[in-house]
Motif scaffolding. Structure first.
Motif, PDB file in Angstrom:
ATOM      1  N   LEU A   1       0.833  -1.193   0.000  1.00  0.00           N
ATOM      2  CA  LEU A   1       0.000   0.000   0.000  1.00  0.00           C
ATOM      3  C   LEU A   1       0.875   1.253   0.000  1.00  0.00           C
ATOM      4  O   LEU A   1       2.015   1.227   0.488  1.00  0.00           O
ATOM      5  CB  LEU A   1      -0.898   0.018   1.234  1.00  0.00           C
ATOM      6  N   PRO A   2       0.363   2.363  -0.544  1.00  0.00           N
ATOM      7  CA  PRO A   2       1.111   3.612  -0.434  1.00  0.00           C
ATOM      8  C   PRO A   2       1.392   3.948   1.034  1.00  0.00           C
ATOM      9  O   PRO A   2       0.647   3.549   1.923  1.00  0.00           O
ATOM     10  CB  PRO A   2       0.165   4.642  -1.054  1.00  0.00           C
ATOM     11  N   ARG A   3       2.473   4.652   1.267  1.00  0.00           N
ATOM     12  CA  ARG A   3       2.855   5.119   2.602  1.00  0.00           C
ATOM     13  C   ARG A   3       3.269   3.977   3.529  1.00  0.00           C
ATOM     14  O   ARG A   3       3.133   4.054   4.739  1.00  0.00           O
ATOM     15  CB  ARG A   3       1.724   5.931   3.259  1.00  0.00           C
TER      16      ARG A   3
ATOM     17  N   GLU B   1       5.400  21.575   1.512  1.00  0.00           N
ATOM     18  CA  GLU B   1       5.127  20.474   2.439  1.00  0.00           C
ATOM     19  C   GLU B   1       5.209  19.106   1.757  1.00  0.00           C
ATOM     20  O   GLU B   1       5.381  18.075   2.416  1.00  0.00           O
ATOM     21  CB  GLU B   1       3.749  20.643   3.087  1.00  0.00           C
ATOM     22  N   PHE B   2       5.115  19.093   0.417  1.00  0.00           N
ATOM     23  CA  PHE B   2       5.135  17.813  -0.298  1.00  0.00           C
ATOM     24  C   PHE B   2       6.486  17.122  -0.178  1.00  0.00           C
ATOM     25  O   PHE B   2       6.561  15.901  -0.098  1.00  0.00           O
ATOM     26  CB  PHE B   2       4.786  18.046  -1.774  1.00  0.00           C
ATOM     27  N   ARG B   3       7.553  17.893  -0.122  1.00  0.00           N
ATOM     28  CA  ARG B   3       8.891  17.297  -0.070  1.00  0.00           C
ATOM     29  C   ARG B   3       9.103  16.491   1.208  1.00  0.00           C
ATOM     30  O   ARG B   3       9.839  15.501   1.207  1.00  0.00           O
ATOM     31  CB  ARG B   3       9.950  18.385  -0.182  1.00  0.00           C
ATOM     32  N   ALA B   4       8.460  16.914   2.304  1.00  0.00           N
ATOM     33  CA  ALA B   4       8.574  16.170   3.565  1.00  0.00           C
ATOM     34  C   ALA B   4       7.823  14.843   3.489  1.00  0.00           C
ATOM     35  O   ALA B   4       8.157  13.893   4.194  1.00  0.00           O
ATOM     36  CB  ALA B   4       8.035  17.013   4.719  1.00  0.00           C
ATOM     37  N   ILE B   5       6.811  14.775   2.613  1.00  0.00           N
ATOM     38  CA  ILE B   5       5.998  13.567   2.496  1.00  0.00           C
ATOM     39  C   ILE B   5       6.604  12.590   1.503  1.00  0.00           C
ATOM     40  O   ILE B   5       6.666  11.384   1.746  1.00  0.00           O
ATOM     41  CB  ILE B   5       4.567  13.936   2.033  1.00  0.00           C
ATOM     42  N   HIS B   6       7.060  13.123   0.366  1.00  0.00           N
ATOM     43  CA  HIS B   6       7.527  12.254  -0.719  1.00  0.00           C
ATOM     44  C   HIS B   6       8.733  12.901  -1.394  1.00  0.00           C
ATOM     45  O   HIS B   6       8.606  13.524  -2.456  1.00  0.00           O
ATOM     46  CB  HIS B   6       6.396  12.028  -1.720  1.00  0.00           C
ATOM     47  N   PRO B   7       9.930  12.775  -0.816  1.00  0.00           N
ATOM     48  CA  PRO B   7      11.106  13.390  -1.431  1.00  0.00           C
ATOM     49  C   PRO B   7      11.394  12.779  -2.798  1.00  0.00           C
ATOM     50  O   PRO B   7      11.238  11.580  -3.003  1.00  0.00           O
ATOM     51  CB  PRO B   7      12.235  13.092  -0.430  1.00  0.00           C
ATOM     52  N   MET B   8      11.791  13.633  -3.722  1.00  0.00           N
ATOM     53  CA  MET B   8      12.087  13.202  -5.088  1.00  0.00           C
ATOM     54  C   MET B   8      13.272  13.997  -5.613  1.00  0.00           C
ATOM     55  O   MET B   8      13.471  15.158  -5.242  1.00  0.00           O
ATOM     56  CB  MET B   8      10.874  13.426  -6.008  1.00  0.00           C
ATOM     57  N   GLN B   9      14.049  13.370  -6.495  1.00  0.00           N
ATOM     58  CA  GLN B   9      15.112  14.049  -7.233  1.00  0.00           C
ATOM     59  C   GLN B   9      15.138  13.497  -8.648  1.00  0.00           C
ATOM     60  O   GLN B   9      14.694  12.375  -8.895  1.00  0.00           O
ATOM     61  CB  GLN B   9      16.480  13.824  -6.573  1.00  0.00           C
TER      62      GLN B   9
ATOM     63  N   VAL C   1      -2.153   4.326   6.962  1.00  0.00           N
ATOM     64  CA  VAL C   1      -1.938   4.457   5.520  1.00  0.00           C
ATOM     65  C   VAL C   1      -2.979   5.395   4.912  1.00  0.00           C
ATOM     66  O   VAL C   1      -2.646   6.304   4.148  1.00  0.00           O
ATOM     67  CB  VAL C   1      -1.990   3.073   4.844  1.00  0.00           C
ATOM     68  N   VAL C   2      -4.241   5.194   5.247  1.00  0.00           N
ATOM     69  CA  VAL C   2      -5.304   6.025   4.676  1.00  0.00           C
ATOM     70  C   VAL C   2      -5.126   7.485   5.075  1.00  0.00           C
ATOM     71  O   VAL C   2      -5.255   8.395   4.240  1.00  0.00           O
ATOM     72  CB  VAL C   2      -6.694   5.506   5.117  1.00  0.00           C
ATOM     73  N   ALA C   3      -4.797   7.714   6.344  1.00  0.00           N
ATOM     74  CA  ALA C   3      -4.614   9.093   6.798  1.00  0.00           C
ATOM     75  C   ALA C   3      -3.442   9.766   6.096  1.00  0.00           C
ATOM     76  O   ALA C   3      -3.527  10.914   5.648  1.00  0.00           O
ATOM     77  CB  ALA C   3      -4.406   9.109   8.311  1.00  0.00           C
ATOM     78  N   SER C   4      -2.330   9.046   5.991  1.00  0.00           N
ATOM     79  CA  SER C   4      -1.137   9.610   5.358  1.00  0.00           C
ATOM     80  C   SER C   4      -1.357   9.850   3.866  1.00  0.00           C
ATOM     81  O   SER C   4      -1.007  10.911   3.334  1.00  0.00           O
ATOM     82  CB  SER C   4       0.044   8.662   5.587  1.00  0.00           C
ATOM     83  N   LEU C   5      -1.947   8.873   3.178  1.00  0.00           N
ATOM     84  CA  LEU C   5      -2.186   9.027   1.751  1.00  0.00           C
ATOM     85  C   LEU C   5      -3.226  10.103   1.476  1.00  0.00           C
ATOM     86  O   LEU C   5      -3.108  10.871   0.516  1.00  0.00           O
ATOM     87  CB  LEU C   5      -2.629   7.700   1.135  1.00  0.00           C
TER      88      LEU C   5
ATOM     89  N   GLU D   1      13.351  12.626   8.409  1.00  0.00           N
ATOM     90  CA  GLU D   1      12.710  13.946   8.487  1.00  0.00           C
ATOM     91  C   GLU D   1      13.626  15.045   7.974  1.00  0.00           C
ATOM     92  O   GLU D   1      13.618  16.172   8.463  1.00  0.00           O
ATOM     93  CB  GLU D   1      12.253  14.196   9.930  1.00  0.00           C
ATOM     94  N   LYS D   2      14.421  14.722   6.972  1.00  0.00           N
ATOM     95  CA  LYS D   2      15.366  15.684   6.405  1.00  0.00           C
ATOM     96  C   LYS D   2      14.671  16.941   5.905  1.00  0.00           C
ATOM     97  O   LYS D   2      15.190  18.059   6.054  1.00  0.00           O
ATOM     98  CB  LYS D   2      16.130  15.011   5.253  1.00  0.00           C
ATOM     99  N   HIS D   3      13.499  16.806   5.310  1.00  0.00           N
ATOM    100  CA  HIS D   3      12.780  17.929   4.730  1.00  0.00           C
ATOM    101  C   HIS D   3      11.588  18.368   5.572  1.00  0.00           C
ATOM    102  O   HIS D   3      10.706  19.082   5.086  1.00  0.00           O
ATOM    103  CB  HIS D   3      12.336  17.597   3.311  1.00  0.00           C
ATOM    104  N   GLY D   4      11.534  17.928   6.827  1.00  0.00           N
ATOM    105  CA  GLY D   4      10.421  18.304   7.696  1.00  0.00           C
ATOM    106  C   GLY D   4       9.586  17.094   8.093  1.00  0.00           C
ATOM    107  O   GLY D   4       9.808  15.975   7.621  1.00  0.00           O
ATOM    108  N   VAL D   5       8.624  17.332   8.960  1.00  0.00           N
ATOM    109  CA  VAL D   5       7.773  16.280   9.503  1.00  0.00           C
ATOM    110  C   VAL D   5       6.429  16.302   8.772  1.00  0.00           C
ATOM    111  O   VAL D   5       5.849  17.358   8.566  1.00  0.00           O
ATOM    112  CB  VAL D   5       7.560  16.483  11.011  1.00  0.00           C
ATOM    113  N   HIS D   6       5.978  15.111   8.389  1.00  0.00           N
ATOM    114  CA  HIS D   6       4.651  14.985   7.775  1.00  0.00           C
ATOM    115  C   HIS D   6       3.619  14.799   8.884  1.00  0.00           C
ATOM    116  O   HIS D   6       3.578  13.764   9.526  1.00  0.00           O
ATOM    117  CB  HIS D   6       4.627  13.802   6.811  1.00  0.00           C
ATOM    118  N   ARG D   7       2.809  15.803   9.112  1.00  0.00           N
ATOM    119  CA  ARG D   7       1.749  15.721  10.139  1.00  0.00           C
ATOM    120  C   ARG D   7       0.410  15.533   9.439  1.00  0.00           C
ATOM    121  O   ARG D   7       0.078  16.240   8.502  1.00  0.00           O
ATOM    122  CB  ARG D   7       1.741  16.987  11.006  1.00  0.00           C
ATOM    123  N   TYR D   8      -0.352  14.573   9.912  1.00  0.00           N
ATOM    124  CA  TYR D   8      -1.646  14.273   9.268  1.00  0.00           C
ATOM    125  C   TYR D   8      -2.597  13.696  10.294  1.00  0.00           C
ATOM    126  O   TYR D   8      -2.155  13.190  11.333  1.00  0.00           O
ATOM    127  CB  TYR D   8      -1.446  13.297   8.094  1.00  0.00           C
TER     128      TYR D   8
END
Length: 320
Positions: A53-55, A113-121, A215-219, A313-320
């Motif tokens: 599942l995602p997350r 805030e997206f970078r803290a949830i799903h970092p991409m390069q 998972v549902v809350a985070s996604l 948590e390099k790019h911040g904390v994902h709060r949900y």
């Protein structure tokens, strides 16, 4: 998109650009194969798929496994612009890398805030939904846009053509830049494990697990943030309800497949989210041992360095 997504002006522009790029990529992929018949003779051997599942840690695990020099993964810049096939000599300096990095920087500026949830390069692994999007059969669209009729249509499709295209893309990418094995990833494979094994009969699957309520809350949080780019109408509770039903369907299909196809049991290794967070390198050792793969000192050192350079948590904390 016209009748359900309630697109903003920016959303309409982005959707048009994305659809045109997918069509162009698909046409160029076909032209590459016609001009270079050797691409179609490329063999995909014993690919590994990170599925869950995602997350549930799939992105972290995929990126960690990609540190092994023997591993080949589709990179973000490759999935964004498929053609021409990459070349070994210019793989780290390909002119397609910079536009991909610029596009990601723009996304993170709009949605910090997206970078803290799903970092991409641009040079990090990309997941398979970006490949099957070229068949217009991808959960990527449902994450980005509120399009329930498309989600219902997708759930009823035979995805054989989408997986056939997925295989063609891998052949294209490895033609001049091969690796010892592909390591691929997307939660969307849960919905179609039967088609995955029909396309890749010698595949191995790393199946990640986490409390589905989290998972549902985070996604739901992630999807709501992403949809802000395209629409001024986004309701977190509605997004959560939508994805709860979608994820339940994925779990039901995957569970039914695994219960039915007992002969494939050894092709799966199950991973708990907590284990990945506590001891990622120990988990990698267990995965390698399960599939009979050697874990060299260089690969281990690269994985350790990746974990030190990219803490959770390099790019911040994902709060949900």
């Amino acid at each position: 998109l016209e009748n359900e997504a309630r697109l903003s002006l920016l959303g309409r522009m982005a959707a048009r650009s994305q659809i045109l790029r997918l069509l162009e990529n698909r046409a160029r992929l076909a032209a590459d194969r016609e001009a270079n018949p050797g691409i179609a003779r490329e063999v995909i051997t014993r690919p590994l798929f990170v599925v869950g599942l995602p997350r549930t840690g799939t992105t972290l695990l995929h990126a960690l496994l990609a540190q092994d020099p023997a591993t080949r993964t589709p990179l973000a810049w490759e999935a964004r612009e498929l053609s021409p096939p990459p070349e070994r000599a210019t793989f780290t300096s390909d002119p397609r890398i910079a536009p991909c990095a610029k596009e990601l920087d723009g996304l993170f500026q709009m949605l910090p805030e997206f970078r803290a949830i799903h970092p991409m390069q641009a040079d990090w692994p990309q997941e398979c939904v970006s490949i099957t999007a070229h068949a217009f059969c991808s959960l990527q669209f449902s994450t980005t846009w509120n399009i329930p009729s498309y989600s219902a249509w997708l759930a009823a499709q035979d995805l054989g053509d989408a997986y056939a295209l997925h295989r063609r893309v891998l052949q294209d990418l490895q033609w001049r830049v091969p690796g010892e094995r592909w390591v691929l990833k997307t939660p969307a494979h849960l919905w179609s494990l039967g088609t995955l094994f029909a396309t890749y009969p010698d595949a191995g699957v790393i199946h990640t697990h986490r409390d589905p309520v989290r998972v549902v809350a985070s996604l739901g949080s992630l999807a709501t943030i992403l949809r802000k780019v395209a629409s001024d109408a986004h309701e977190p509770a509605a997004v959560g309800r939508e994805w709860a039903a979608e994820l339940a369907l994925g779990l039901e299909r995957a569970s039914a497949f695994r219960a039915r196809e007992t002969g494939l049991a050894e092709r799966f290794v199950d991973v708990q989210f907590g284990e990945l967070m506590r001891d990622p390198l120990g988990l990698v050792e267990r995965i390698y041992a399960h599939f009979g793969l050697p874990l060299g000192d260089d690969a281990r050192a690269r994985m350790e360095r990746f974990m030190k350079e990219n803490p959770r948590e390099k790019h911040g904390v994902h709060r949900y």
